[in-house]
Design a protein around this motif. Structure first.
Motif, PDB file in Angstrom:
ATOM      1  N   TYR A  33       0.804  -1.227   0.000  1.00 49.74           N
ATOM      2  CA  TYR A  33       0.000   0.000   0.000  1.00 49.74           C
ATOM      3  C   TYR A  33       0.843   1.287   0.000  1.00 49.74           C
ATOM      4  N   PRO A  34       1.920   1.375   0.772  1.00 50.06           N
ATOM      5  CA  PRO A  34       2.708   2.616   0.768  1.00 50.06           C
ATOM      6  C   PRO A  34       3.277   2.971  -0.614  1.00 50.06           C
ATOM      7  N   GLY A  35       3.461   1.993  -1.481  1.00 51.92           N
ATOM      8  CA  GLY A  35       4.024   2.254  -2.803  1.00 51.92           C
ATOM      9  C   GLY A  35       3.024   2.755  -3.825  1.00 51.92           C
ATOM     10  N   LEU A  36       1.762   2.790  -3.475  1.00 47.95           N
ATOM     11  CA  LEU A  36       0.738   3.262  -4.411  1.00 47.95           C
ATOM     12  C   LEU A  36       0.683   4.785  -4.448  1.00 47.95           C
ATOM     13  N   ALA A  37       0.313   5.323  -5.613  1.00 46.41           N
ATOM     14  CA  ALA A  37       0.016   6.754  -5.701  1.00 46.41           C
ATOM     15  C   ALA A  37      -1.345   6.964  -5.032  1.00 46.41           C
ATOM     16  N   LYS A  38      -1.431   7.973  -4.161  1.00 48.09           N
ATOM     17  CA  LYS A  38      -2.663   8.234  -3.426  1.00 48.09           C
ATOM     18  C   LYS A  38      -3.028   9.715  -3.550  1.00 48.09           C
ATOM     19  N   PRO A  39      -4.319  10.008  -3.450  1.00 49.67           N
ATOM     20  CA  PRO A  39      -4.741  11.416  -3.537  1.00 49.67           C
ATOM     21  C   PRO A  39      -4.329  12.190  -2.286  1.00 49.67           C
ATOM     22  N   SER A  40      -4.379  13.499  -2.376  1.00 51.08           N
ATOM     23  CA  SER A  40      -3.953  14.359  -1.261  1.00 51.08           C
ATOM     24  C   SER A  40      -4.829  14.192  -0.020  1.00 51.08           C
ATOM     25  N   PHE A  41      -6.060  13.720  -0.196  1.00 53.39           N
ATOM     26  CA  PHE A  41      -6.969  13.572   0.952  1.00 53.39           C
ATOM     27  C   PHE A  41      -6.871  12.194   1.615  1.00 53.39           C
ATOM     28  N   ASN A  42      -5.878  11.402   1.227  1.00 50.70           N
ATOM     29  CA  ASN A  42      -5.685  10.089   1.848  1.00 50.70           C
ATOM     30  C   ASN A  42      -5.268  10.289   3.312  1.00 50.70           C
ATOM     31  N   PRO A  43      -6.063   9.741   4.250  1.00 48.66           N
ATOM     32  CA  PRO A  43      -5.689   9.923   5.666  1.00 48.66           C
ATOM     33  C   PRO A  43      -4.496   9.058   6.039  1.00 48.66           C
ATOM     34  N   PRO A  44      -3.832   9.377   7.147  1.00 44.61           N
ATOM     35  CA  PRO A  44      -2.731   8.523   7.623  1.00 44.61           C
ATOM     36  C   PRO A  44      -3.270   7.129   7.967  1.00 44.61           C
ATOM     37  N   ASN A  45      -2.436   6.117   7.796  1.00 49.08           N
ATOM     38  CA  ASN A  45      -2.852   4.740   8.089  1.00 49.08           C
ATOM     39  C   ASN A  45      -3.381   4.572   9.510  1.00 49.08           C
ATOM     40  N   ALA A  46      -2.860   5.350  10.445  1.00 47.76           N
ATOM     41  CA  ALA A  46      -3.265   5.234  11.849  1.00 47.76           C
ATOM     42  C   ALA A  46      -4.734   5.576  12.075  1.00 47.76           C
ATOM     43  N   VAL A  47      -5.365   6.264  11.136  1.00 47.10           N
ATOM     44  CA  VAL A  47      -6.778   6.647  11.278  1.00 47.10           C
ATOM     45  C   VAL A  47      -7.710   5.462  11.040  1.00 47.10           C
ATOM     46  N   PHE A  48      -7.335   4.561  10.139  1.00 40.03           N
ATOM     47  CA  PHE A  48      -8.254   3.524   9.693  1.00 40.03           C
ATOM     48  C   PHE A  48      -8.668   2.549  10.799  1.00 40.03           C
ATOM     49  N   GLY A  49      -7.733   2.081  11.594  1.00 37.76           N
ATOM     50  CA  GLY A  49      -8.056   1.112  12.641  1.00 37.76           C
ATOM     51  C   GLY A  49      -9.073   1.622  13.647  1.00 37.76           C
ATOM     52  N   PRO A  50      -8.829   2.789  14.254  1.00 37.41           N
ATOM     53  CA  PRO A  50      -9.808   3.308  15.219  1.00 37.41           C
ATOM     54  C   PRO A  50     -11.187   3.593  14.596  1.00 37.41           C
ATOM     55  N   VAL A  51     -11.191   4.151  13.384  1.00 37.50           N
ATOM     56  CA  VAL A  51     -12.473   4.448  12.736  1.00 37.50           C
ATOM     57  C   VAL A  51     -13.249   3.158  12.500  1.00 37.50           C
ATOM     58  N   TRP A  52     -12.589   2.151  11.929  1.00 36.38           N
ATOM     59  CA  TRP A  52     -13.286   0.888  11.663  1.00 36.38           C
ATOM     60  C   TRP A  52     -13.732   0.206  12.951  1.00 36.38           C
ATOM     61  N   THR A  53     -12.946   0.302  13.995  1.00 34.54           N
ATOM     62  CA  THR A  53     -13.342  -0.300  15.265  1.00 34.54           C
ATOM     63  C   THR A  53     -14.643   0.319  15.770  1.00 34.54           C
ATOM     64  N   VAL A  54     -14.721   1.638  15.741  1.00 35.07           N
ATOM     65  CA  VAL A  54     -15.949   2.319  16.171  1.00 35.07           C
ATOM     66  C   VAL A  54     -17.119   1.922  15.274  1.00 35.07           C
ATOM     67  N   LEU A  55     -16.890   1.879  13.973  1.00 30.28           N
ATOM     68  CA  LEU A  55     -17.972   1.519  13.046  1.00 30.28           C
ATOM     69  C   LEU A  55     -18.444   0.083  13.260  1.00 30.28           C
ATOM     70  N   TYR A  56     -17.514  -0.840  13.511  1.00 31.78           N
ATOM     71  CA  TYR A  56     -17.912  -2.225  13.776  1.00 31.78           C
ATOM     72  C   TYR A  56     -18.704  -2.328  15.082  1.00 31.78           C
ATOM     73  N   ILE A  57     -18.324  -1.546  16.086  1.00 30.34           N
ATOM     74  CA  ILE A  57     -19.082  -1.545  17.344  1.00 30.34           C
ATOM     75  C   ILE A  57     -20.489  -0.994  17.101  1.00 30.34           C
ATOM     76  N   LEU A  58     -20.600   0.090  16.343  1.00 31.07           N
ATOM     77  CA  LEU A  58     -21.923   0.639  16.020  1.00 31.07           C
ATOM     78  C   LEU A  58     -22.758  -0.362  15.230  1.00 31.07           C
ATOM     79  N   MET A  59     -22.116  -1.082  14.300  1.00 33.27           N
ATOM     80  CA  MET A  59     -22.829  -2.136  13.556  1.00 33.27           C
ATOM     81  C   MET A  59     -23.394  -3.173  14.516  1.00 33.27           C
ATOM     82  N   GLY A  60     -22.564  -3.587  15.462  1.00 26.29           N
ATOM     83  CA  GLY A  60     -22.988  -4.600  16.415  1.00 26.29           C
ATOM     84  C   GLY A  60     -24.130  -4.132  17.296  1.00 26.29           C
ATOM     85  N   ILE A  61     -24.065  -2.887  17.743  1.00 22.77           N
ATOM     86  CA  ILE A  61     -25.158  -2.337  18.561  1.00 22.77           C
ATOM     87  C   ILE A  61     -26.440  -2.286  17.741  1.00 22.77           C
ATOM     88  N   SER A  62     -26.334  -1.835  16.499  1.00 22.86           N
ATOM     89  CA  SER A  62     -27.505  -1.802  15.615  1.00 22.86           C
ATOM     90  C   SER A  62     -28.079  -3.196  15.417  1.00 22.86           C
TER      91      SER A  62
END
Length: 156
Positions: A33-62
């Motif tokens: 993944y680091p070798g790919l060309a990415k757009p300027s709005f690509n968030p840092p990799n560290a953002v994805f884990g916490p965001v997905w964790t919260v979303l999976y918890i919300l999915m489970g509550i729903s």
């Protein structure tokens, strides 16, 4: 079944799905993944884990809010749509990161987006609270879809 056990199972299901797909793809997130060309709005990799964790918890509550409702055709349809979107969610990371099929992953995320909308609509018919908890998920997958499309375009 005990209420708390049901809640744990409902939250555990999407977390397990996310964990498994994350485990299968983690090496490529670090190497390919680091070798790919990415757009300027690509968030840092560290953002994805916490965001997905919260979303999976919300999915489970729903999911729990839907599961606890009385049996009905609407509830059964909501559960089916939940499972379909979770299946598409699981495969997106594997298609993108494991197999490097950026275009196929884009098709998957478009289907995922459509099934999230269908799921939210059906959740409203069973539990408005369950449906409303899914708006952040739809927003994030919308962003992820644009990001996926941009990465596909920049790397074709």
């Amino acid at each position: 079944m005990n209420k708390w056990l049901t809640i744990l199972l409902c939250i555990g299901l999407p977390l397990a799905v996310g964990s498994i797909s994350g485990y299968v793809t983690s090496q490529n997130v670090q190497t390919w993944y680091p070798g790919l060309a990415k757009p300027s709005f690509n968030p840092p990799n560290a953002v994805f884990g916490p965001v997905w964790t919260v979303l999976y918890i919300l999915m489970g509550i729903s999911f729990y809010l839907v599961i606890r409702e009385p049996s009905s055709v609407k509830k059964k349809q909501a559960i089916i749509l939940f499972i379909i979107q979770l299946f598409l969610n699981f495969w997106w990371s594997i298609l993108f990161f494991r197999f490097h099929l950026i275009g196929v992953a884009l098709a998957d995320i478009v289907l995922l987006w459509l099934f999230i909308i269908l799921m939210i609509r059906q959740f409203y018919r069973v539990s408005g609270r369950a449906a409303n908890l899914q708006w952040p998920y739809l927003a994030w997958v919308s962003f992820a879809g644009v990001l996926n499309a941009s990465i596909w375009y920049l790397n074709k």
